[in-house]
Design an enzyme around this catalytic site. Structure first.
Site, PDB file in Angstrom:
ATOM      1  N   GLY A   1      25.157  39.525  31.670  1.00 13.50           N
ATOM      2  CA  GLY A   1      25.938  38.688  32.607  1.00 13.50           C
ATOM      3  C   GLY A   1      26.020  39.278  34.010  1.00 13.50           C
TER       4      GLY A   1
ATOM      5  N   LYS B   1      40.714  39.379  35.533  1.00 15.80           N
ATOM      6  CA  LYS B   1      41.295  39.436  36.885  1.00 15.80           C
ATOM      7  C   LYS B   1      41.536  38.014  37.406  1.00 15.80           C
ATOM      8  CE  LYS B   1      42.026  42.576  39.195  1.00 15.80           C
ATOM      9  NZ  LYS B   1      43.190  43.504  39.339  1.00 15.80           N
TER      10      LYS B   1
ATOM     11  N   THR C   1      39.912  41.280  43.034  1.00 16.95           N
ATOM     12  CA  THR C   1      38.515  41.596  43.320  1.00 16.95           C
ATOM     13  C   THR C   1      37.732  40.352  43.731  1.00 16.95           C
ATOM     14  OG1 THR C   1      36.470  42.232  42.188  1.00 16.95           O
ATOM     15  CG2 THR C   1      38.200  41.402  40.801  1.00 16.95           C
ATOM     16  N   ASP C   2      36.630  40.568  44.429  1.00 15.12           N
ATOM     17  CA  ASP C   2      35.744  39.437  44.763  1.00 15.12           C
ATOM     18  C   ASP C   2      34.992  38.928  43.530  1.00 15.12           C
ATOM     19  OD1 ASP C   2      34.019  41.588  44.412  1.00 15.12           O
ATOM     20  OD2 ASP C   2      32.947  41.345  46.320  1.00 15.12           O
ATOM     21  N   GLU C   3      35.005  39.715  42.438  1.00 14.98           N
ATOM     22  CA  GLU C   3      34.207  39.336  41.262  1.00 14.98           C
ATOM     23  C   GLU C   3      34.724  38.062  40.592  1.00 14.98           C
ATOM     24  OE1 GLU C   3      32.938  42.621  38.823  1.00 14.98           O
ATOM     25  OE2 GLU C   3      33.195  44.029  40.466  1.00 14.98           O
TER      26      GLU C   3
ATOM     27  N   LEU D   1      48.194  47.492  41.368  1.00 19.11           N
ATOM     28  CA  LEU D   1      46.770  47.841  41.260  1.00 19.11           C
ATOM     29  C   LEU D   1      46.361  48.221  39.841  1.00 19.11           C
ATOM     30  CD1 LEU D   1      47.766  49.630  44.173  1.00 19.11           C
ATOM     31  CD2 LEU D   1      45.329  49.245  44.407  1.00 19.11           C
TER      32      LEU D   1
ATOM     33  N   ASN E   1      34.584  48.992  46.526  1.00 19.58           N
ATOM     34  CA  ASN E   1      35.050  50.134  47.312  1.00 19.58           C
ATOM     35  C   ASN E   1      34.219  51.377  46.985  1.00 19.58           C
ATOM     36  OD1 ASN E   1      38.640  49.872  47.798  1.00 19.58           O
ATOM     37  ND2 ASN E   1      37.155  48.230  47.677  1.00 19.58           N
TER      38      ASN E   1
ATOM     39  N   TYR F   1      35.873  41.552  32.450  1.00 21.91           N
ATOM     40  CA  TYR F   1      36.684  42.140  33.532  1.00 21.91           C
ATOM     41  C   TYR F   1      37.046  41.079  34.565  1.00 21.91           C
ATOM     42  CZ  TYR F   1      37.626  44.395  38.048  1.00 21.91           C
ATOM     43  OH  TYR F   1      38.175  44.729  39.263  1.00 21.91           O
TER      44      TYR F   1
ATOM     45  N   LEU G   1      48.158  56.595  32.992  1.00 23.98           N
ATOM     46  CA  LEU G   1      47.197  57.706  32.904  1.00 23.98           C
ATOM     47  C   LEU G   1      46.204  57.472  31.777  1.00 23.98           C
ATOM     48  CD1 LEU G   1      49.438  60.846  33.654  1.00 23.98           C
ATOM     49  CD2 LEU G   1      48.151  59.402  35.245  1.00 23.98           C
TER      50      LEU G   1
HETATM   51  P1  NAD Z   1      40.813  52.603  38.489  1.00 27.27           P
HETATM   52  O1  NAD Z   1      40.227  52.246  37.170  1.00 27.27           O
HETATM   53  O2  NAD Z   1      40.269  53.764  39.248  1.00 27.27           O
HETATM   54  O3  NAD Z   1      42.385  52.848  38.335  1.00 27.27           O
HETATM   55  C1  NAD Z   1      43.204  52.039  37.548  1.00 27.27           C
HETATM   56  C2  NAD Z   1      44.528  52.766  37.326  1.00 27.27           C
HETATM   57  O4  NAD Z   1      45.379  51.921  36.532  1.00 27.27           O
HETATM   58  C3  NAD Z   1      44.387  54.104  36.580  1.00 27.27           C
HETATM   59  O5  NAD Z   1      45.151  55.102  37.206  1.00 27.27           O
HETATM   60  C4  NAD Z   1      44.935  53.780  35.189  1.00 27.27           C
HETATM   61  O6  NAD Z   1      45.523  54.910  34.542  1.00 27.27           O
HETATM   62  C5  NAD Z   1      45.967  52.706  35.503  1.00 27.27           C
HETATM   63  N1  NAD Z   1      46.229  51.835  34.342  1.00 27.27           N
HETATM   64  C6  NAD Z   1      45.314  51.228  33.549  1.00 27.27           C
HETATM   65  N2  NAD Z   1      45.918  50.544  32.569  1.00 27.27           N
HETATM   66  C7  NAD Z   1      47.267  50.694  32.763  1.00 27.27           C
HETATM   67  C8  NAD Z   1      48.413  50.216  32.089  1.00 27.27           C
HETATM   68  N3  NAD Z   1      48.302  49.447  30.996  1.00 27.27           N
HETATM   69  N4  NAD Z   1      49.634  50.554  32.559  1.00 27.27           N
HETATM   70  C9  NAD Z   1      49.760  51.349  33.666  1.00 27.27           C
HETATM   71  N5  NAD Z   1      48.691  51.847  34.329  1.00 27.27           N
HETATM   72  C10 NAD Z   1      47.462  51.522  33.894  1.00 27.27           C
HETATM   73  O7  NAD Z   1      40.718  51.266  39.352  1.00 27.27           O
HETATM   74  P2  NAD Z   1      40.455  51.073  40.907  1.00 27.27           P
HETATM   75  O8  NAD Z   1      39.000  51.014  41.150  1.00 27.27           O
HETATM   76  O9  NAD Z   1      41.297  52.001  41.677  1.00 27.27           O
HETATM   77  O10 NAD Z   1      41.011  49.575  41.078  1.00 27.27           O
HETATM   78  C11 NAD Z   1      42.387  49.340  41.356  1.00 27.27           C
HETATM   79  C12 NAD Z   1      42.626  47.858  41.461  1.00 27.27           C
HETATM   80  O11 NAD Z   1      41.816  47.308  42.510  1.00 27.27           O
HETATM   81  C13 NAD Z   1      42.261  47.074  40.205  1.00 27.27           C
HETATM   82  O12 NAD Z   1      43.219  46.066  40.019  1.00 27.27           O
HETATM   83  C14 NAD Z   1      40.890  46.482  40.518  1.00 27.27           C
HETATM   84  O13 NAD Z   1      40.698  45.280  39.826  1.00 27.27           O
HETATM   85  C15 NAD Z   1      41.004  46.256  42.005  1.00 27.27           C
HETATM   86  N6  NAD Z   1      39.735  46.306  42.767  1.00 27.27           N
HETATM   87  C16 NAD Z   1      38.877  47.360  42.626  1.00 27.27           C
HETATM   88  C17 NAD Z   1      37.708  47.408  43.393  1.00 27.27           C
HETATM   89  C18 NAD Z   1      36.768  48.580  43.308  1.00 27.27           C
HETATM   90  O14 NAD Z   1      35.697  48.539  43.933  1.00 27.27           O
HETATM   91  N7  NAD Z   1      37.086  49.645  42.611  1.00 27.27           N
HETATM   92  C19 NAD Z   1      37.428  46.364  44.276  1.00 27.27           C
HETATM   93  C20 NAD Z   1      38.329  45.297  44.393  1.00 27.27           C
HETATM   94  C21 NAD Z   1      39.486  45.291  43.637  1.00 27.27           C
HETATM   95  P1  TYD Z   2      29.744  49.187  39.555  1.00 28.46           P
HETATM   96  O1  TYD Z   2      29.986  50.407  40.366  1.00 28.46           O
HETATM   97  O2  TYD Z   2      29.965  49.242  38.088  1.00 28.46           O
HETATM   98  O3  TYD Z   2      30.577  48.021  40.228  1.00 28.46           O
HETATM   99  P2  TYD Z   2      30.585  46.405  39.909  1.00 28.46           P
HETATM  100  O4  TYD Z   2      29.746  46.121  38.742  1.00 28.46           O
HETATM  101  O5  TYD Z   2      32.009  46.148  39.649  1.00 28.46           O
HETATM  102  O6  TYD Z   2      30.058  45.774  41.158  1.00 28.46           O
HETATM  103  O7  TYD Z   2      28.218  48.737  39.782  1.00 28.46           O
HETATM  104  C1  TYD Z   2      27.716  48.455  41.075  1.00 28.46           C
HETATM  105  C2  TYD Z   2      26.311  47.929  40.909  1.00 28.46           C
HETATM  106  O8  TYD Z   2      25.481  48.974  40.385  1.00 28.46           O
HETATM  107  C3  TYD Z   2      26.210  46.791  39.908  1.00 28.46           C
HETATM  108  O9  TYD Z   2      25.227  45.853  40.361  1.00 28.46           O
HETATM  109  C4  TYD Z   2      25.728  47.449  38.618  1.00 28.46           C
HETATM  110  C5  TYD Z   2      24.879  48.602  39.130  1.00 28.46           C
HETATM  111  N1  TYD Z   2      24.861  49.800  38.273  1.00 28.46           N
HETATM  112  C6  TYD Z   2      23.646  50.359  37.861  1.00 28.46           C
HETATM  113  O10 TYD Z   2      22.559  49.857  38.207  1.00 28.46           O
HETATM  114  N2  TYD Z   2      23.663  51.456  37.070  1.00 28.46           N
HETATM  115  C7  TYD Z   2      24.833  52.043  36.659  1.00 28.46           C
HETATM  116  O11 TYD Z   2      24.807  53.048  35.907  1.00 28.46           O
HETATM  117  C8  TYD Z   2      26.081  51.475  37.112  1.00 28.46           C
HETATM  118  C9  TYD Z   2      27.390  52.069  36.675  1.00 28.46           C
HETATM  119  C10 TYD Z   2      26.048  50.361  37.916  1.00 28.46           C
END
Ligand code: NAD
Ligand code: TYD
Length: 350
Positions: A289, A160, A131-133, A82, A186, A156, A36
């Protein structure tokens, strides 16, 4: 009953995965382990928190003793991992948090699973969500495949990438039943409003500036979060040990085009004049970056496991906007910090 540990289940994607597993698999015990942090919100799981096959555990994956004891106590059959620090901008401000949680935390889980499954690991699974990143940035052409070399640019994505390497190394070295998926961006309900889409929805709603990084020309491949959760379900049950699968929406958008689309939907939903919120667009200094383009080739998971996204972007995007607008209290609780009191209230006497 199978015991499945889902880490990070109070976050954005994790909450969708927990909901799917708890409601679909009454024969599993689902344990949601989450620290949390600011990104973890138990309000995301209000609708399923009283299900008999669901248990929430508050804890930190970085705490080695805690993780070892947890595995010794519950003897989990599977892990869907996750939990992570997930926001690129925060990783630029404080990289060490990302190293701790994303790398050390993952290794703690790998070690605990390895020793718990020392004798019989045939029907076990350690599934790492990535992630694809990790693949870096594309030019105008091409897509990331599972063979694309890793080339991360942010703390980040580097953290990963490091955790992915370790998950693979534990498979190769210790014959652990590990699987990895790498997914594109997502979108959908319950995403913390620091990421582009929920941040901009909240700002349009409150007539606040929309900070577009650079020229807004960066491209992301957007996938509806429930389609990711369904892919995770499929890979967890049918994916092959030692394999990696890419997951993506085949749905590329330049940021600025996505923002124009968002403004059009929001202005309509809010009863504002067409284009009224365009003036909120504010170009700001680019992210350091900043990767130009992400795009996933998801043909392997489609071919081998039969997955494909079920929600088209036009539908999913409207659903998403409507969800945030009809859940303004959730947004207010998150932006005011009130959601962090939910745990104390809800779990005070447990
Ligand atoms: P999020 O930041 O919404 O959620 C992360 C969760 O992990 C939170 O509930 C947080 O409390 C918990 N957490 C963080 N540090 C912790 C710790 N030390 N111990 C236990 N719990 C901890 O992230 P998300 O967007 O739901 O992403 C989930 C996973 O999917 C991540 O591994 C992320 O790299 C991966 N992912 C995300 C996306 C995206 O678009 N959001 C895309 C591809 C992959
Ligand atoms: P983000 O949602 O942070 O995802 P990621 O960087 O992991 O792909 O950002 C999505 C795209 O939007 C990214 O190219 C950065 C851009 N962005 C902005 O232009 N302004 C903002 O305030 C944020 C948060 C992201």
């Amino acid at each position: 009953m199978k015991k499945i540990l889902i880490t990070g289940g109070a976050g954005f994607i994790g909450s969708h995965v927990v909901r799917l597993f708890v409601t679909k698999y009454s024969q599993y015990c689902i344990f949601n382990l989450d620290k949390l942090t600011y990104a973890g919100n138990l309000e995301n799981l209000k609708d399923i928190e009283t299900y008999p096959n669901y248990t929430f555990i508050k804890g930190d994956i970085v705490d080695t003793d805690f993780i070892n004891n947890l595995f010794a106590q519950y003897q989990f059959d599977g892990v869907i991992h996750l939990a992570a620090e997930s926001h690129v901008d925060r990783s630029i401000i404080s990289p060490l948090d990302f190293i701790q949680t994303n790398i050390i935390g993952t290794v703690n889980l790998l070690n605990a699973a390895r020793f718990t499954w020392e004798t019989n690991r045939e029907d076990k699974r350690f599934y790492h969500i990535s992630t694809d990143e990790v693949y870096g940035s594309l030019g105008d052409e091409g897509c990331f495949t599972e063979q694309t070399p890793y080339n991360p640019h942010s703390p980040y994505s580097a953290s990963k990438a490091s955790s992915d390497h370790l998950v693979r190394a534990y498979h190769d070295t210790f014959d652990m039943p590990n699987i990895i998926t790498n997914c594109s961006n997502n979108y959908g309900p319950y995403q913390f409003p620091e990421k582009l889409i929920p941040l901009f929805i909240n700002n349009i709603l409150n007539n606040k500036p929309l900070p577009v990084y650079g020229k807004g020309l960066n491209v992301r491949d957007w996938l509806y979060v429930e389609d990711h959760a369904k892919a995770i379900d499929l890979v967890f049950h049918q994916g092959k040990k030692g394999e990696t699968y890419n997951i993506g929406g085949n749905n590329e958008w330049k940021n600025i085009d996505l923002i124009h689309n968002l403004i059009e939907i929001m202005d309509e939903e809010l009863g504002r004049n067409k284009g009224a919120s365009l003036s909120l667009i504010t170009y700001v200094k680019d992210r350091a970056g900043h990767d130009l383009r992400y795009a996933i080739d998801a043909s392997k998971i489609k071919r081998e496991l039969g997955w494909q996204p079920s929600i088209q972007f036009t539908e999913g995007f409207k659903l998403t906007v409507k969800w945030y607008l009809s859940n303004e209290q959730w947004l207010k609780n998150v932006t005011s910090g009130n959601y962090q009191k939910y745990y104390e209230t809800m779990y005070a006497n447990r």
